[in-house]
Design a protein around this motif. Structure first.
Motif, PDB file in Angstrom:
ATOM      1  N   LEU A 173       0.567   7.704   1.636  1.00 35.69           N
ATOM      2  CA  LEU A 173      -0.339   8.739   1.129  1.00 35.69           C
ATOM      3  C   LEU A 173      -0.584   8.435  -0.335  1.00 35.69           C
ATOM      4  CD1 LEU A 173       1.393  11.851   2.705  1.00 35.69           C
ATOM      5  CD2 LEU A 173      -0.650  10.686   3.518  1.00 35.69           C
ATOM      6  N   ILE A 174      -1.865   8.330  -0.711  1.00 37.48           N
ATOM      7  CA  ILE A 174      -2.176   7.925  -2.069  1.00 37.48           C
ATOM      8  C   ILE A 174      -3.475   8.583  -2.531  1.00 37.48           C
ATOM      9  CG2 ILE A 174      -3.360   5.815  -1.367  1.00 37.48           C
ATOM     10  CD1 ILE A 174      -1.862   4.483  -3.776  1.00 37.48           C
ATOM     11  N   PRO A 175      -3.492   9.129  -3.762  1.00 38.68           N
ATOM     12  CA  PRO A 175      -4.727   9.743  -4.263  1.00 38.68           C
ATOM     13  C   PRO A 175      -5.777   8.662  -4.550  1.00 38.68           C
ATOM     14  CG  PRO A 175      -2.984   9.879  -5.918  1.00 38.68           C
ATOM     15  CD  PRO A 175      -2.391   9.248  -4.713  1.00 38.68           C
ATOM     16  N   VAL A 176      -7.032   8.970  -4.215  1.00 37.10           N
ATOM     17  CA  VAL A 176      -8.119   8.002  -4.399  1.00 37.10           C
ATOM     18  C   VAL A 176      -9.408   8.703  -4.794  1.00 37.10           C
ATOM     19  CG1 VAL A 176      -7.238   6.292  -2.736  1.00 37.10           C
ATOM     20  CG2 VAL A 176      -8.794   8.093  -1.952  1.00 37.10           C
ATOM     21  N   TRP A 177     -10.277   7.967  -5.470  1.00 35.48           N
ATOM     22  CA  TRP A 177     -11.667   8.349  -5.590  1.00 35.48           C
ATOM     23  C   TRP A 177     -12.322   7.956  -4.277  1.00 35.48           C
ATOM     24  CZ3 TRP A 177     -13.629   5.918 -10.819  1.00 35.48           C
ATOM     25  CH2 TRP A 177     -13.069   6.608 -11.892  1.00 35.48           C
ATOM     26  N   TYR A 178     -13.285   8.738  -3.856  1.00 37.69           N
ATOM     27  CA  TYR A 178     -14.010   8.403  -2.631  1.00 37.69           C
ATOM     28  C   TYR A 178     -15.459   8.854  -2.781  1.00 37.69           C
ATOM     29  CZ  TYR A 178     -13.887  13.338  -1.340  1.00 37.69           C
ATOM     30  OH  TYR A 178     -14.084  14.689  -1.332  1.00 37.69           O
ATOM     31  N   VAL A 195     -17.057   7.894   4.945  1.00 36.69           N
ATOM     32  CA  VAL A 195     -16.180   8.007   3.785  1.00 36.69           C
ATOM     33  C   VAL A 195     -16.007   6.595   3.235  1.00 36.69           C
ATOM     34  CG1 VAL A 195     -13.861   8.573   2.988  1.00 36.69           C
ATOM     35  CG2 VAL A 195     -14.978  10.022   4.697  1.00 36.69           C
ATOM     36  N   VAL A 196     -16.173   6.452   1.924  1.00 33.53           N
ATOM     37  CA  VAL A 196     -16.100   5.149   1.272  1.00 33.53           C
ATOM     38  C   VAL A 196     -14.987   5.175   0.228  1.00 33.53           C
ATOM     39  CG1 VAL A 196     -17.374   3.445  -0.092  1.00 33.53           C
ATOM     40  CG2 VAL A 196     -18.593   4.871   1.582  1.00 33.53           C
ATOM     41  N   VAL A 197     -14.083   4.192   0.302  1.00 35.20           N
ATOM     42  CA  VAL A 197     -13.024   4.041  -0.695  1.00 35.20           C
ATOM     43  C   VAL A 197     -12.968   2.585  -1.133  1.00 35.20           C
ATOM     44  CG1 VAL A 197     -11.614   5.974   0.124  1.00 35.20           C
ATOM     45  CG2 VAL A 197     -11.212   3.694   1.028  1.00 35.20           C
ATOM     46  N   GLN A 198     -12.510   2.380  -2.358  1.00 31.75           N
ATOM     47  CA  GLN A 198     -12.366   1.030  -2.892  1.00 31.75           C
ATOM     48  C   GLN A 198     -10.932   0.832  -3.353  1.00 31.75           C
ATOM     49  OE1 GLN A 198     -15.370   1.052  -5.964  1.00 31.75           O
ATOM     50  NE2 GLN A 198     -16.968   0.472  -4.518  1.00 31.75           N
ATOM     51  N   THR A 199     -10.457  -0.396  -3.221  1.00 31.15           N
ATOM     52  CA  THR A 199      -9.099  -0.721  -3.645  1.00 31.15           C
ATOM     53  C   THR A 199      -8.999  -2.216  -3.881  1.00 31.15           C
ATOM     54  OG1 THR A 199      -6.751  -0.391  -3.129  1.00 31.15           O
ATOM     55  CG2 THR A 199      -8.177  -1.064  -1.297  1.00 31.15           C
ATOM     56  N   GLY A 225      -6.698  -0.242  10.881  1.00 33.65           N
ATOM     57  CA  GLY A 225      -8.081  -0.119  11.341  1.00 33.65           C
ATOM     58  C   GLY A 225      -8.611   1.303  11.323  1.00 33.65           C
ATOM     59  N   ARG A 226      -7.889   2.195  10.696  1.00 29.48           N
ATOM     60  CA  ARG A 226      -8.311   3.603  10.583  1.00 29.48           C
ATOM     61  C   ARG A 226      -7.498   4.268   9.481  1.00 29.48           C
ATOM     62  NH1 ARG A 226      -9.214   5.158  15.419  1.00 29.48           N
ATOM     63  NH2 ARG A 226      -9.453   7.354  14.970  1.00 29.48           N
ATOM     64  N   PHE A 227      -8.000   5.400   9.009  1.00 21.38           N
ATOM     65  CA  PHE A 227      -7.261   6.143   8.000  1.00 21.38           C
ATOM     66  C   PHE A 227      -7.702   7.591   7.999  1.00 21.38           C
ATOM     67  CE2 PHE A 227     -10.873   4.452   5.568  1.00 21.38           C
ATOM     68  CZ  PHE A 227     -11.268   5.498   4.742  1.00 21.38           C
ATOM     69  N   SER A 228      -6.959   8.393   7.264  1.00 20.32           N
ATOM     70  CA  SER A 228      -7.271   9.805   7.047  1.00 20.32           C
ATOM     71  C   SER A 228      -7.562  10.001   5.574  1.00 20.32           C
ATOM     72  CB  SER A 228      -6.078  10.703   7.399  1.00 20.32           C
ATOM     73  OG  SER A 228      -5.716  10.555   8.733  1.00 20.32           O
ATOM     74  N   LEU A 229      -8.336  11.037   5.286  1.00 19.20           N
ATOM     75  CA  LEU A 229      -8.588  11.436   3.908  1.00 19.20           C
ATOM     76  C   LEU A 229      -8.588  12.951   3.870  1.00 19.20           C
ATOM     77  CD1 LEU A 229      -9.760  10.058   1.052  1.00 19.20           C
ATOM     78  CD2 LEU A 229     -11.584  11.628   1.676  1.00 19.20           C
TER      79      LEU A 229
END
Length: 155
Positions: A31-36, A44-48, A62-66
């Motif tokens: 679990l990690i805080p992110v800009w999205y 939903v778009v995230v960068q890392t 191949g999947r995630f939650s936000l």
């Protein structure tokens, strides 16, 4: 929350908490805080960073939650989960710039983008199509709680 309300809520600039399965041994999900970024009806778009643990786990799962929340009373949250639909490598500079301007005022965004320009070659973008939604709006609970508290003080 009704469909339109949850999508509008998720589209507002909030810090999201990304969750992804961590299959290494007996570990809990990461679990990690992110800009999205999210627009109603979209992904939903995230960068890392390409080589981060987060990127490795996202590729493997191949999947995630936000989850995005409003921590002002009455509390609300929207949580989405779904499959990764694409990975862009490297990031699109225009998307990175839009993301910075989503979360920072114009001067801060320019400074941030200048200071982190090297990340353009190291970052990748994950897109996720929301399949499952979980939401809560505690306004009704708060109103009922306040009403019940007021009834007791009148006695």
């Amino acid at each position: 929350m009704p469909h339109h309300e949850r999508e509008r809520f998720l589209a507002e600039p909030r810090i999201g908490v990304l969750g992804v399965t961590d299959p290494r041994g007996d570990r809990a999900p990461l679990l990690i805080p992110v800009w999205y970024h999210y627009e109603p009806g979209g992904e939903v778009v995230v960068q890392t960073g390409r080589e981060t643990v987060k990127a490795q786990l996202l590729r493997a799962a191949g999947r995630f939650s936000l989850c995005a929340q409003d921590d002002n009373q009455p509390y609300r949250y929207v949580s989405v989960e779904g499959p990764v639909t694409s990975v862009a490598d490297p990031v699109d500079p225009a998307l990175r710039e839009a993301m910075a301007h989503r979360y920072l005022d114009p001067d801060e965004a320019r400074s941030y983008l200048g200071a982190t320009a090297d990340q353009l070659k190291d970052d990748i973008t994950f897109r996720m199509r929301p399949q499952h939604w979980r939401t809560a709006n505690f306004a009704a609970f708060a109103a009922e709680f306040a009403e019940n508290g007021q009834d007791r003080s009148d006695s």
